[in-house]
Design an enzyme around this catalytic site. Structure first.
Site, PDB file in Angstrom:
ATOM      1  N   ILE A  16      26.976 -60.261  11.407  1.00 60.26           N
ATOM      2  CA  ILE A  16      25.885 -61.215  11.653  1.00 60.26           C
ATOM      3  C   ILE A  16      26.390 -62.647  11.499  1.00 60.26           C
ATOM      4  CG2 ILE A  16      23.517 -61.879  11.065  1.00 60.26           C
ATOM      5  CD1 ILE A  16      23.134 -59.115   9.804  1.00 60.26           C
ATOM      6  N   ASP A  58      36.792 -65.660  -2.027  1.00 60.52           N
ATOM      7  CA  ASP A  58      35.882 -64.618  -2.509  1.00 60.52           C
ATOM      8  C   ASP A  58      34.702 -65.293  -3.197  1.00 60.52           C
ATOM      9  OD1 ASP A  58      34.653 -62.661  -4.074  1.00 60.52           O
ATOM     10  OD2 ASP A  58      36.549 -61.742  -4.695  1.00 60.52           O
ATOM     11  N   THR A 123      17.919 -58.029   2.855  1.00 63.63           N
ATOM     12  CA  THR A 123      17.644 -56.891   3.740  1.00 63.63           C
ATOM     13  C   THR A 123      16.299 -56.257   3.412  1.00 63.63           C
ATOM     14  OG1 THR A 123      18.336 -54.600   4.122  1.00 63.63           O
ATOM     15  CG2 THR A 123      19.117 -55.595   2.106  1.00 63.63           C
ATOM     16  N   ASP A 124      15.691 -55.613   4.408  1.00 65.76           N
ATOM     17  CA  ASP A 124      14.436 -54.882   4.143  1.00 65.76           C
ATOM     18  C   ASP A 124      14.684 -53.687   3.230  1.00 65.76           C
ATOM     19  OD1 ASP A 124      15.796 -53.235   5.937  1.00 65.76           O
ATOM     20  OD2 ASP A 124      14.109 -52.995   7.327  1.00 65.76           O
ATOM     21  N   GLU A 125      15.964 -53.297   3.069  1.00 67.37           N
ATOM     22  CA  GLU A 125      16.253 -52.112   2.260  1.00 67.37           C
ATOM     23  C   GLU A 125      15.910 -52.307   0.779  1.00 67.37           C
ATOM     24  OE1 GLU A 125      19.868 -50.024   3.237  1.00 67.37           O
ATOM     25  OE2 GLU A 125      19.841 -50.817   5.267  1.00 67.37           O
ATOM     26  N   TYR A 148      23.848 -50.042  -2.624  1.00 68.89           N
ATOM     27  CA  TYR A 148      23.843 -51.234  -1.748  1.00 68.89           C
ATOM     28  C   TYR A 148      22.541 -52.002  -1.906  1.00 68.89           C
ATOM     29  CZ  TYR A 148      22.868 -53.915   2.492  1.00 68.89           C
ATOM     30  OH  TYR A 148      22.483 -54.909   3.360  1.00 68.89           O
ATOM     31  N   LYS A 152      21.619 -55.761  -3.483  1.00 75.76           N
ATOM     32  CA  LYS A 152      20.957 -56.841  -2.726  1.00 75.76           C
ATOM     33  C   LYS A 152      19.680 -57.282  -3.439  1.00 75.76           C
ATOM     34  CE  LYS A 152      22.040 -58.320   0.754  1.00 75.76           C
ATOM     35  NZ  LYS A 152      22.955 -59.449   1.064  1.00 75.76           N
ATOM     36  N   LYS A 187      29.012 -48.443  11.353  1.00 74.52           N
ATOM     37  CA  LYS A 187      27.553 -48.427  11.334  1.00 74.52           C
ATOM     38  C   LYS A 187      27.060 -47.580  12.507  1.00 74.52           C
ATOM     39  CE  LYS A 187      27.273 -51.396   7.862  1.00 74.52           C
ATOM     40  NZ  LYS A 187      27.350 -52.832   7.955  1.00 74.52           N
ATOM     41  N   PRO A 203      28.164 -38.055  14.624  1.00 76.44           N
ATOM     42  CA  PRO A 203      27.560 -37.375  13.465  1.00 76.44           C
ATOM     43  C   PRO A 203      26.178 -37.921  13.098  1.00 76.44           C
ATOM     44  CG  PRO A 203      29.195 -38.977  12.727  1.00 76.44           C
ATOM     45  CD  PRO A 203      29.177 -39.045  14.218  1.00 76.44           C
ATOM     46  N   ARG A 271      22.848 -37.940   4.332  1.00 76.00           N
ATOM     47  CA  ARG A 271      23.332 -38.933   3.350  1.00 76.00           C
ATOM     48  C   ARG A 271      22.513 -38.748   2.065  1.00 76.00           C
ATOM     49  NH1 ARG A 271      22.131 -44.938   5.247  1.00 76.00           N
ATOM     50  NH2 ARG A 271      24.231 -44.927   6.097  1.00 76.00           N
TER      51      ARG A 271
HETATM   52  P1  NAD Z   1      29.504 -57.227   7.408  1.00 75.33           P
HETATM   53  O1  NAD Z   1      29.914 -56.149   6.468  1.00 75.33           O
HETATM   54  O2  NAD Z   1      29.757 -57.056   8.867  1.00 75.33           O
HETATM   55  O3  NAD Z   1      30.195 -58.606   6.994  1.00 75.33           O
HETATM   56  C1  NAD Z   1      30.275 -59.035   5.670  1.00 75.33           C
HETATM   57  C2  NAD Z   1      31.209 -60.242   5.632  1.00 75.33           C
HETATM   58  O4  NAD Z   1      31.251 -60.713   4.274  1.00 75.33           O
HETATM   59  C3  NAD Z   1      32.650 -59.923   6.033  1.00 75.33           C
HETATM   60  O5  NAD Z   1      33.169 -60.960   6.825  1.00 75.33           O
HETATM   61  C4  NAD Z   1      33.379 -59.848   4.699  1.00 75.33           C
HETATM   62  O6  NAD Z   1      34.747 -60.189   4.794  1.00 75.33           O
HETATM   63  C5  NAD Z   1      32.598 -60.845   3.882  1.00 75.33           C
HETATM   64  N1  NAD Z   1      32.661 -60.595   2.433  1.00 75.33           N
HETATM   65  C6  NAD Z   1      32.429 -59.433   1.787  1.00 75.33           C
HETATM   66  N2  NAD Z   1      32.602 -59.586   0.462  1.00 75.33           N
HETATM   67  C7  NAD Z   1      32.943 -60.892   0.275  1.00 75.33           C
HETATM   68  C8  NAD Z   1      33.252 -61.672  -0.860  1.00 75.33           C
HETATM   69  N3  NAD Z   1      33.253 -61.133  -2.089  1.00 75.33           N
HETATM   70  N4  NAD Z   1      33.535 -62.968  -0.695  1.00 75.33           N
HETATM   71  C9  NAD Z   1      33.551 -63.540   0.547  1.00 75.33           C
HETATM   72  N5  NAD Z   1      33.299 -62.842   1.658  1.00 75.33           N
HETATM   73  C10 NAD Z   1      32.987 -61.535   1.518  1.00 75.33           C
HETATM   74  O7  NAD Z   1      27.956 -57.466   7.121  1.00 75.33           O
HETATM   75  P2  NAD Z   1      26.787 -57.898   8.113  1.00 75.33           P
HETATM   76  O8  NAD Z   1      26.254 -56.683   8.755  1.00 75.33           O
HETATM   77  O9  NAD Z   1      27.243 -59.032   8.923  1.00 75.33           O
HETATM   78  O10 NAD Z   1      25.710 -58.391   7.044  1.00 75.33           O
HETATM   79  C11 NAD Z   1      25.666 -59.756   6.644  1.00 75.33           C
HETATM   80  C12 NAD Z   1      24.559 -59.915   5.610  1.00 75.33           C
HETATM   81  O11 NAD Z   1      23.321 -59.485   6.175  1.00 75.33           O
HETATM   82  C13 NAD Z   1      24.763 -59.066   4.364  1.00 75.33           C
HETATM   83  O12 NAD Z   1      24.360 -59.817   3.259  1.00 75.33           O
HETATM   84  C14 NAD Z   1      23.843 -57.874   4.562  1.00 75.33           C
HETATM   85  O13 NAD Z   1      23.388 -57.366   3.321  1.00 75.33           O
HETATM   86  C15 NAD Z   1      22.717 -58.503   5.350  1.00 75.33           C
HETATM   87  N6  NAD Z   1      21.976 -57.604   6.249  1.00 75.33           N
HETATM   88  C16 NAD Z   1      22.642 -56.868   7.201  1.00 75.33           C
HETATM   89  C17 NAD Z   1      21.913 -56.065   8.073  1.00 75.33           C
HETATM   90  C18 NAD Z   1      22.588 -55.280   9.159  1.00 75.33           C
HETATM   91  O14 NAD Z   1      21.915 -54.505   9.854  1.00 75.33           O
HETATM   92  N7  NAD Z   1      23.879 -55.426   9.390  1.00 75.33           N
HETATM   93  C19 NAD Z   1      20.519 -55.985   7.960  1.00 75.33           C
HETATM   94  C20 NAD Z   1      19.883 -56.752   6.967  1.00 75.33           C
HETATM   95  C21 NAD Z   1      20.623 -57.555   6.141  1.00 75.33           C
HETATM   96  P1  TYD Z   2      23.459 -47.558   9.101  1.00 76.18           P
HETATM   97  O1  TYD Z   2      23.942 -48.177  10.360  1.00 76.18           O
HETATM   98  O2  TYD Z   2      24.460 -47.116   8.091  1.00 76.18           O
HETATM   99  O3  TYD Z   2      22.381 -48.552   8.463  1.00 76.18           O
HETATM  100  P2  TYD Z   2      21.392 -48.329   7.180  1.00 76.18           P
HETATM  101  O4  TYD Z   2      21.761 -47.104   6.467  1.00 76.18           O
HETATM  102  O5  TYD Z   2      21.660 -49.555   6.374  1.00 76.18           O
HETATM  103  O6  TYD Z   2      20.025 -48.279   7.780  1.00 76.18           O
HETATM  104  O7  TYD Z   2      22.580 -46.290   9.489  1.00 76.18           O
HETATM  105  C1  TYD Z   2      21.432 -46.403  10.308  1.00 76.18           C
HETATM  106  C2  TYD Z   2      20.781 -45.041  10.366  1.00 76.18           C
HETATM  107  O8  TYD Z   2      21.658 -44.119  11.031  1.00 76.18           O
HETATM  108  C3  TYD Z   2      20.523 -44.450   8.994  1.00 76.18           C
HETATM  109  O9  TYD Z   2      19.303 -43.717   9.013  1.00 76.18           O
HETATM  110  C4  TYD Z   2      21.687 -43.498   8.779  1.00 76.18           C
HETATM  111  C5  TYD Z   2      21.996 -43.014  10.177  1.00 76.18           C
HETATM  112  N1  TYD Z   2      23.414 -42.680  10.433  1.00 76.18           N
HETATM  113  C6  TYD Z   2      23.736 -41.436  10.997  1.00 76.18           C
HETATM  114  O10 TYD Z   2      22.866 -40.588  11.290  1.00 76.18           O
HETATM  115  N2  TYD Z   2      25.059 -41.173  11.223  1.00 76.18           N
HETATM  116  C7  TYD Z   2      26.045 -42.061  10.904  1.00 76.18           C
HETATM  117  O11 TYD Z   2      27.249 -41.747  11.127  1.00 76.18           O
HETATM  118  C8  TYD Z   2      25.694 -43.317  10.340  1.00 76.18           C
HETATM  119  C9  TYD Z   2      26.762 -44.325   9.976  1.00 76.18           C
HETATM  120  C10 TYD Z   2      24.354 -43.589  10.119  1.00 76.18           C
END
Ligand code: NAD
Ligand code: TYD
Length: 334
Positions: A16, A58, A123-125, A148, A152, A187, A203, A271
């Protein structure tokens, strides 16, 4: 619009964060601060190289954070986090360090240097899991179920405390599941798309009926920008796509787009602690800030599949680990 804004974007090399940097590096001076964990990929920002400054570091490292924040910023947007639920089941400590401790270190440095805006990307989680009916609002009690989401939620509570106790101007966004280009292929959506493109099995956990509310990453970044500019300090803003889908439906849609048979779906052991359903009420960000999602899910998913189809080199370099050499080659010695 604040054209001269100087923003520290932590985690800007992740999924993101990299979209946020690409979308807004022409509107603000951006410094990306990222530890480049396995999820951090500077190659994802190659197309805007030179339009932002990069500092490797970091967020849990106090001296490193102090050094960068002392440079003076109008805002910090904290994307940096360990973000994959499955990894948190087997190695939760890294989640507490980056997500909880890292956020606190950033908050303290930002407070010390009087940064006037801090956007915490949550996150909504943190709200836990929903039954078949109902939605998360900003006042839904926090009930995180995975290491996780617990980490958060911990970060969110520290943000809340900093606002309540010190009057620190922090705003929190809580979004639903993002999808789009440049997402690490562990993901759900990028894993299924890249496996399907290679004719490999996909999977699907449990009965495949877990529901997620899918939000295009660019829609999320637009919402984050609106919150950064106009969100009220101390407030939480939910951001959702209004696209609730059972995983099985999304899996079938991806296979259809890739042109592979549904028989590639392999139902696997669930999971542990798998949240059943997420759904977001985002009326607050819509009413207060005038944001709404613009990208319909079917169109966004089509574009995403197309991106992975035409960017196989990015995926291959992530899978082989080659992407990790980019930093040394481009920034080595700096
Ligand atoms: P991501 O895992 O793709 O990226 C995380 C980034 O943070 C990476 O570039 C990593 O190198 C960096 N990072 C990790 N630990 C670090 C540290 N200790 N110091 C500095 N940098 C560090 O994650 P994302 O999917 O881009 O998510 C970004 C944010 O959005 C996160 O806070 C996540 O909780 C939140 N979020 C993600 C989703 C989603 O669907 N991906 C949904 C809701 C919220
Ligand atoms: P994920 O992308 O890990 O996001 P989150 O668990 O944070 O929602 O997973 C999205 C959904 O897909 C979640 O219900 C778990 C499922 N999932 C699978 O069924 N198979 C997979 O290999 C993965 C990674 C996720």
């Amino acid at each position: 619009m604040i054209l001269e804004m100087k923003i520290l974007v932590t985690g800007g090399c992740g999924f993101i964060g990299s979209h946020f940097v690409r979308m807004f590096c022409a509107r603000a001076q951006i410094v990306v601060f990222d530890a480049l964990t396995y999820a951090g990929n500077l190659e994802s920002l190659q197309d805007v190289e030179g339009k932002f400054r990069f500092v490797k570091g970091d967020v849990a490292d106090e001296p490193a954070v102090e050094a960068v924040v002392a440079g003076g910023f109008d805002a910090i947007v904290n994307f940096a986090a360990e973000s994959h639920v499955d990894r948190s089941l087997y190695g939760p400590m890294a989640f507490v360090r980056s997500n909880v401790q890292g956020t606190l270190v950033l908050l303290e440095a930002a407070r010390k240097h009087e940064v006037p805006r801090f956007v915490q990307i949550s996150t909504d989680e943190v709200y836990g899991s929903l039954p078949p009916e109902g939605v998360f609002t900003e006042s839904t009690p926090l009930a995180p179920n995975s290491p996780y989401s617990a980490s958060k939620a911990g970060a969110d509570l520290l943000c809340r405390a900093h606002h309540h106790t010190f009057g620190f101007p922090v705003v929190i966004t809580r979004s639903s599941n993002n999808y789009g280009a440049y997402q690490y292929p562990e993901k759900f959506i990028p894993l299924f798309v890249t496996n399907a493109l290679e004719g490999k099995e996909c999977p699907l956990y449990g009965d495949g009926m877990n529901v997620r509310d899918w939000l295009h990453v660019e829609d999320n970044c637009r919402a984050i920008w609106a919150v950064l500019e106009r969100g009220r300090p101390g407030e939480v803003y939910n951001i959702g796509g209004g696209n609730e889908r059972p995983n099985l439906d999304v899996a079938k849609a991806m296979l259809k787009l890739v042109g592979r048979p549904e028989s590639l779906i392999r139902f696997v052991k669930d999971r542990p602690g798998h949240d059943r359903r997420y759904a977001i009420d985002c009326a607050k960000v819509q009413d207060e800030l005038g944001w709404k999602p613009e990208i319909p899910f079917e169109e966004g998913l089509r574009q995403t599949v197309e991106w992975y189809r035409t960017n196989r080199a990015w995926v291959d370099r992530v899978r082989s680990g080659e992407y990790r050499k980019f930093y040394e080659m481009h920034y080595g010695g700096r």
